[in-house]
Design an enzyme around this catalytic site. Sequence first.
Site, short mmCIF file in Angstrom:
data_model
loop_
_atom_site.label_atom_id
_atom_site.label_comp_id
_atom_site.label_asym_id
_atom_site.label_seq_id
_atom_site.Cartn_x
_atom_site.Cartn_y
_atom_site.Cartn_z
N LYS A 147 43.05 48.91 39.75
CA LYS A 147 41.93 49.82 39.91
C LYS A 147 41.76 50.21 41.38
O LYS A 147 41.58 51.39 41.72
CB LYS A 147 40.64 49.18 39.41
CG LYS A 147 40.54 49.07 37.90
CD LYS A 147 39.35 48.20 37.55
CE LYS A 147 38.60 48.68 36.36
NZ LYS A 147 37.43 47.84 36.04
N ALA A 149 37.26 45.78 40.92
CA ALA A 149 36.83 44.59 40.19
C ALA A 149 36.98 44.83 38.70
O ALA A 149 36.94 45.96 38.22
CB ALA A 149 35.37 44.26 40.52
N ASP A 150 37.15 43.74 37.98
CA ASP A 150 37.20 43.80 36.52
C ASP A 150 36.63 42.50 35.98
O ASP A 150 36.87 41.43 36.56
CB ASP A 150 38.63 44.01 36.02
CG ASP A 150 38.64 44.52 34.59
OD1 ASP A 150 38.33 45.71 34.39
OD2 ASP A 150 38.95 43.74 33.67
N THR A 151 35.86 42.57 34.91
CA THR A 151 35.20 41.39 34.34
C THR A 151 35.50 41.28 32.86
O THR A 151 35.44 42.29 32.14
CB THR A 151 33.66 41.50 34.54
OG1 THR A 151 33.39 41.65 35.93
CG2 THR A 151 32.95 40.26 34.02
N GLY A 211 37.81 39.50 38.31
CA GLY A 211 38.87 39.67 39.29
C GLY A 211 38.37 40.61 40.36
O GLY A 211 37.69 41.60 40.07
#
Length: 188
Positions: free
Chosen positions: A53, A70-72, A107
């Site tokens: 991203k 970010a990624d959740t 992340g």
Amino acid sequence: MMKKLVLASKSPRRKQILEKAGFEFTVLPSYYDEKLPQGEFKPDMISELAFKKAEDTALRCDKDSIILGADTVVVHKNHVLGKPKNKTEAYNMLKELSDDTHYVVTGVCLIDNSNGRVFKTHVITYVTFYQLSDDMINDYIEKFNPLDKAGSYGIQELPNGFVKSVDGEFDNVIGLPSKEVISLISAV
């Protein structure tokens, strides 16, 4: 010259966490299609998605920018719970999380566009829910929008009686571990 911070996400919750932490930044969402690889889940996969991203957004930013991706995801019994497609899926996810512990992995990736340096990490927080009744779940689904949230919930909006305990950083469950982000940005 001061580097500009760019958030590669359209998440209003990530934006709010950065504002609360006192950062000045612009928002330039990533177009990267965030799909996890098939097979056994590993938290590093989420750091890699955050990198993809940030990398996508970095291509559209100035050299004096630092890009934050970010990624959740929510993980229960090694099963990744993404964003539900409809209210039935949201109900099923919340029912699965009821009376049990799951963990949330975010992340985080920073790319310094001036030199191409990449900083990647992930943060894990454990969340335990009380036993949730069907009425509690259906009421939550009707009053809030669980369709844009991993695991079908936003911890900051859950009514009393949902969360038994949180072990780790609360902001991480919302979508951005502020302590980790502050640490990474100060290292750039």
